[in-house]
Design a protein around this motif. Structure first.
Motif, PDB file in Angstrom:
ATOM      1  N   GLY A 497       0.885  -1.269  -0.003  1.00 55.26           N
ATOM      2  CA  GLY A 497      -0.173   0.076   0.114  1.00 55.26           C
ATOM      3  C   GLY A 497       1.078   1.331   0.088  1.00 55.26           C
ATOM      4  N   ARG A 498       2.196   1.097   0.183  1.00 60.90           N
ATOM      5  CA  ARG A 498       3.136   2.265   0.223  1.00 60.90           C
ATOM      6  C   ARG A 498       3.880   2.385  -1.024  1.00 60.90           C
ATOM      7  NH1 ARG A 498       4.862   3.608   6.286  1.00 60.90           N
ATOM      8  NH2 ARG A 498       5.316   5.446   5.278  1.00 60.90           N
ATOM      9  N   ILE A 499       3.598   1.580  -1.974  1.00 60.92           N
ATOM     10  CA  ILE A 499       4.374   1.506  -3.101  1.00 60.92           C
ATOM     11  C   ILE A 499       3.600   2.105  -4.252  1.00 60.92           C
ATOM     12  CG2 ILE A 499       5.842   0.050  -4.666  1.00 60.92           C
ATOM     13  CD1 ILE A 499       6.248  -2.061  -2.715  1.00 60.92           C
ATOM     14  N   ARG A 500       4.148   2.920  -5.138  1.00 63.29           N
ATOM     15  CA  ARG A 500       3.237   3.712  -6.094  1.00 63.29           C
ATOM     16  C   ARG A 500       3.926   3.846  -7.485  1.00 63.29           C
ATOM     17  NH1 ARG A 500       2.909   6.243  -1.081  1.00 63.29           N
ATOM     18  NH2 ARG A 500       0.911   6.763  -0.222  1.00 63.29           N
ATOM     19  N   HIS A 501       3.303   3.365  -8.353  1.00 67.20           N
ATOM     20  CA  HIS A 501       3.941   3.733  -9.695  1.00 67.20           C
ATOM     21  C   HIS A 501       2.698   3.339 -10.821  1.00 67.20           C
ATOM     22  CE1 HIS A 501       3.054  -0.824 -11.042  1.00 67.20           C
ATOM     23  NE2 HIS A 501       3.407  -0.908  -9.605  1.00 67.20           N
ATOM     24  N   ASP A 502       2.866   3.992 -11.839  1.00 71.21           N
ATOM     25  CA  ASP A 502       1.831   4.003 -12.933  1.00 71.21           C
ATOM     26  C   ASP A 502       2.553   2.937 -13.947  1.00 71.21           C
ATOM     27  OD1 ASP A 502      -0.240   5.537 -11.659  1.00 71.21           O
ATOM     28  OD2 ASP A 502       1.014   7.209 -12.356  1.00 71.21           O
TER      29      ASP A 502
END
Length: 512
Positions: A497-502
């Motif tokens: 939940g704390r890893i972000r990417h598109d």
């Protein structure tokens, strides 16, 4: 079909033409239901061939809505508020037409040549994409709704012949509705699978309402730039049902047909409504004039444009871009800076072999040229309500949105640690390292660590530092890097939940 079923509602208003009063330039023809929102942005131009296989299974770690993008559950479904990510969006005041699939099927030999046989696809943005990805797993047979079970049964049957289903779908669409052929690119190679796979993926995940609605709303808003209208949806639905009924004959019955009609009606209505709402607050596209073109390396350029009217976006997001040299061909690029007071937008573009849009932007674009921008998209934005540190991994031109995030943190004036790992295969590929080092000199809370390895083992370098348990992670770069980076970050204890990417297949994995 056993009955005629109404589909879709019209736009609530007849908005003025989005293009009125803008920079005068010929507008390319529109497109219908283009699922291009699932193409990775900043990394799009990073070695698509080498990373194609690695892209499979990449997931979006966290879905966060942003002002105008991919839906709060976005298959980016990342929650972006993009994704928006062009033609006058004219709409009718009559309800969407009903559709019915004739009993007679078009013979396979009737498939148009341009559908059955397409040229090799030039990839400017990312490996050819399949469908957006949702972030929830497909429901099991025991928990799925009756419609979802029937849809999944159809999907299982057509899986081995997906290419034939795709060709037949377009054969039906272009034969029964020839007026729609001009709405698609002249070369169907890059488009061929996207529309159908996006629809199939959405239908298969019909039970994941929160994630799916976000994705579909973003897709509906983004499709405004193609001139998609409510009356186009019934034609697509008719041909979808026709193709599925032909190739899923073993499992196809009236009950299955009804389930698919319900699923498609839900999907299309969400998109139609989202487009109608978006019409009230934003244009379908923006014209933007190139004001500077900085060739950093023989194949990487920083292109800066001035939109014809204010363009709202958040640091970390991306947009879709179309050049005047390749009408109806859109590619995604991340914004390389946080919103600026002068309104200018910058993009880092790497020309790839046979890349139509990337090569045009790197080698052909000059100040004075006019491009078109779709709405912003993407959910890789900073949560300014917390004091967590930021761990940023940027590979190649993926450093562009990372730079924007650093500027965003600086502008908010809160001292929170930001660690940037800037990866490249060679020193030559660290084209923006001077900019990043200058930011480091200005902001004591920022640490920039160049990582050069011809195998681009950026995730391995991250493991040597830490601990990272108090950090939010952001990744941008080639698909393979994102995939291995997510694995590495989870291995060192950072929650998903704390890893972000598109990236590309956010709806499918549900669980791009």
């Amino acid at each position: 079909m056993s009955a005629i079923r109404p589909l879709g509602r019209p736009s609530a208003t007849d908005a003025a033409e989005p293009g009125a009063g803008r920079i005068s330039t010929p507008a390319p023809k529109s497109q219908v239901l283009y699922a291009d929102e699932d193409v990775a942005h900043a990394v799009a131009d990073e070695d698509p061939v080498a990373d194609a296989d690695a892209m499979v299974g990449v997931k979006h770690a966290e879905v966060r809505p942003t002002p105008d993008a991919e839906i709060t559950p976005t298959p980016e479904v990342p929650a972006a508020d993009t994704h928006g990510h062009t033609q006058t969006d004219t709409r009718t005041d009559t309800p969407g037409a009903a559709y019915a699939v004739p009993a007679e099927a078009i013979p396979a030999e009737a498939v148009p040549a341009e559908v059955a046989l397409v040229e090799a696809a030039p990839a400017d943005a990312a490996p050819a994409v399949t469908a957006p990805a949702v972030t929830a797993p497909t429901p099991s047979q025991s928990t799925a709704s009756p419609d979802a079970v029937l849809v999944q049964r159809t999907m299982a049957e057509i899986a081995p012949v997906s290419d034939k289903v795709t060709s037949y779908f377009y054969a039906l669409l272009f034969t029964r509705h020839p007026e729609l052929r001009d709405l698609f690119p002249a070369a169907m190679d890059t488009q061929r699978d996207r529309l159908l796979k996006a629809l199939l993926t959405a239908a298969e995940n019909i039970d994941h309402t929160d994630v799916l609605v976000t994705y579909l709303r973003g897709l509906g808003r983004g499709h405004r730039k193609y001139g998609t209208r409510p009356e186009h949806y019934p034609a697509v639905g008719e041909c979808l049902i026709g193709a599925l009924s032909r190739y899923a004959s073993a499992s196809w019955d009236e009950e299955t047909e009804v389930a698919w009609v319900r699923a498609y009606t839900t999907i299309s209505q969400v998109m139609i409504d989202a487009a109608a709402e978006d019409e009230l607050r934003a244009p379908a596209w923006w014209y933007a004039e190139v004001v500077s073109h900085d060739l950093r390396t023989p194949d990487i350029a920083v292109v800066t444009v001035r939109p014809d009217q204010p363009y709202p976006f958040l640091a970390g997001q991306y947009t879709s871009l179309e050049t005047p040299w390749w009408p109806r061909i859109w590619r995604h690029y991340s914004f390389a800076s946080a919103p600026r007071s002068d309104g200018l937008l910058s993009f880092h573009v790497k020309a790839v072999p046979a890349g139509w849009v990337s090569n045009a932007l790197v080698h052909r674009a000059r100040p004075g040229d006019v491009v078109r921008l779709g709405p912003p998209g993407g959910s890789m934005t900073v949560d300014h309500s917390t004091d967590s540190g930021l761990l940023c991994l940027g590979g190649g031109t993926g450093i562009a949105p990372i730079k924007a995030l650093v500027e965003d943190v600086a502008e908010h004036g809160r001292r929170r640690p930001v660690e940037v790992f800037y990866g490249a295969r060679t020193d030559h590929d660290l084209y923006d390292i001077d900019t990043m080092l200058r930011l480091q000199q200005t902001h004591p809370w920022l640490a920039v660590r160049p990582v050069v390895d011809n195998r681009a083992q950026l995730p391995d370098a991250v493991r040597e530092y830490g601990p990272w348990n108090e950090y939010d992670a952001y990744l941008s770069g080639p698909p393979g890097m994102i995939r291995s980076g997510v694995d590495a970050l989870r291995d060192v204890g950072i929650p998903v939940g704390r890893i972000r990417h598109d990236s590309v297949e956010e709806l499918v994995a549900a669980g791009d």
